[in-house]
Design a protein around this motif. Structure first.
Motif: not given
Length: 352
Positions: A208-228
């Motif tokens: 029951f701990k909050p999951i970081a966005s970069y541990h979720l598949s969709m945000p992680r995918l989008l962040l990978s393009y946002a970061s280059g």
């Protein structure tokens, strides 16, 4: 200007809620071309022949300044000019725990099959004419996923049925890899509610701990393009920051990377040292690194406000006739803010 050539494609992606409400009232969807619109179109024109890692933009500004409209105009322009567009008008839905998620031991992340399925389906229908002309350069072979051979048309490969929802995250990741290497069409990845991807999510792990966005598949995918870290051979990544969501606010990492604190409420530059006593996430700081800030002005110019006024007056939303005194009174009351000028000024009076 009225939307024409691209309205069907944009309709398949959906709209931000506030833009959708405006268009529900108007007989036809209209927007006003602003200085920020010209800036983003100029940036996309330059990005059409360069990798997306060189064109990672973020639209910032005060609440109600029109950031979502400017992003929507960029999407419309890109579709009309032959770009392959991936438009995500409500990225907050990837982090607010509204879709299913499962743990993947292989990657040690949480997959979001329903969100990936919806993204695949909308992108496939919105870009049908382009995807039918792109063939896969590599094959896909993974456990639990139907094999896809090299040379398969991407439009066909993206045809995931409801019974295959569990395989959608893997197929989406493979499709994005294919779009990275093709050079026939520039690709625009447009993300509204962009700041939500840099927040703690509403999802919870087994403890029951909050999951970081970069541990979720969709945000992680989008962040990978946002970061280059991942990049399309031709194209751009554009995000719009929502500054009015208390649950998913603009984070210190974005604030520092985009130098948002160097502007005061009137969009005038100022000298400041942002967030000196707030701990930054190293991972989120890396994802936000290199983003270029495009500032949407807090106020509509007189010409822009006059064009907005004409649109709503033509649809007869006010009983009184249009005149200069009415226009100036509503412009001054709203402080030139785009949303307030329409909703609290023109539509929020006894004359409406």
């Amino acid at each position: 200007m009225e939307f024409s050539s691209s309205k069907d494609a944009v309709a398949k992606f959906g709209l931000p809620k506030k833009v959708w409400k405006d268009f529900k009232l108007l007989n036809k969807p209209y927007t006003v071309v602003r200085g920020a619109t010209v800036d983003i179109v100029d940036a996309l024109t330059k990005a059409s022949e360069s990798p997306s890692k060189d064109s990672r933009l973020a639209l910032s500004g005060t609440s109600g300044s029109g950031k979502s409209y400017v992003l929507f105009q960029a999407v419309d322009w890109a579709v009309a000019n032959g770009w392959l567009v991936l438009y995500l008008p409500r990225a907050v839905n990837f982090v607010n725990s509204t879709t299913t998620y499962t743990y993947d031991p292989r990657t040690q992340t949480f997959l979001q099959p329903e969100a990936a399925y919806q993204t695949l389906h909308r992108a496939r229908e919105a870009n049908k004419g382009i995807l039918e002309n792109i063939k896969a350069s590599s094959a896909l072979a993974a456990d639990g996923v139907k094999p896809i051979s090299a040379g398969t048309v991407l439009y066909d490969a993206m045809n995931v049925t409801r019974e295959e929802v569990a395989s959608a995250p893997v197929i989406l990741d493979w499709v994005m890899s294919e779009l990275e290497v093709q050079t026939d069409y520039p690709v625009l990845l447009a993300i509204d509610d962009f700041q939500a991807l840099f927040n703690r999510t509403s999802y919870r792990d087994p403890h029951f701990k909050p999951i970081a966005s970069y541990h979720l598949s969709m945000p992680r995918l989008l962040l990978s393009y946002a970061s280059g870290r991942r990049s399309f051979a031709r194209g751009a990544v554009v995000g719009s920051l929502t500054s009015s969501d208390p649950q998913f606010p603009i984070t210190p990492e974005l604030d520092s990377s985009l130098d948002l604190a160097s502007y005061n409420e009137n969009d005038a530059p100022k000298l400041t040292m942002p967030w000196p006593y707030v701990q930054h996430s190293r991972f989120l700081s890396e994802y936000a690194g290199g983003l270029v800030n495009i500032r949407v002005p807090r106020q509509l110019s007189m010409d822009e406000a006059g064009a907005v006024y004409e649109i709503w007056m033509e649809h007869r939303f006010m009983s009184s006739k249009a005149h200069d005194e009415l226009f100036m009174s509503k412009y001054v009351e709203s402080g030139g803010n785009a949303r307030d000028f329409v909703w609290k000024g023109l539509l929020g009076t006894l004359q409406t």
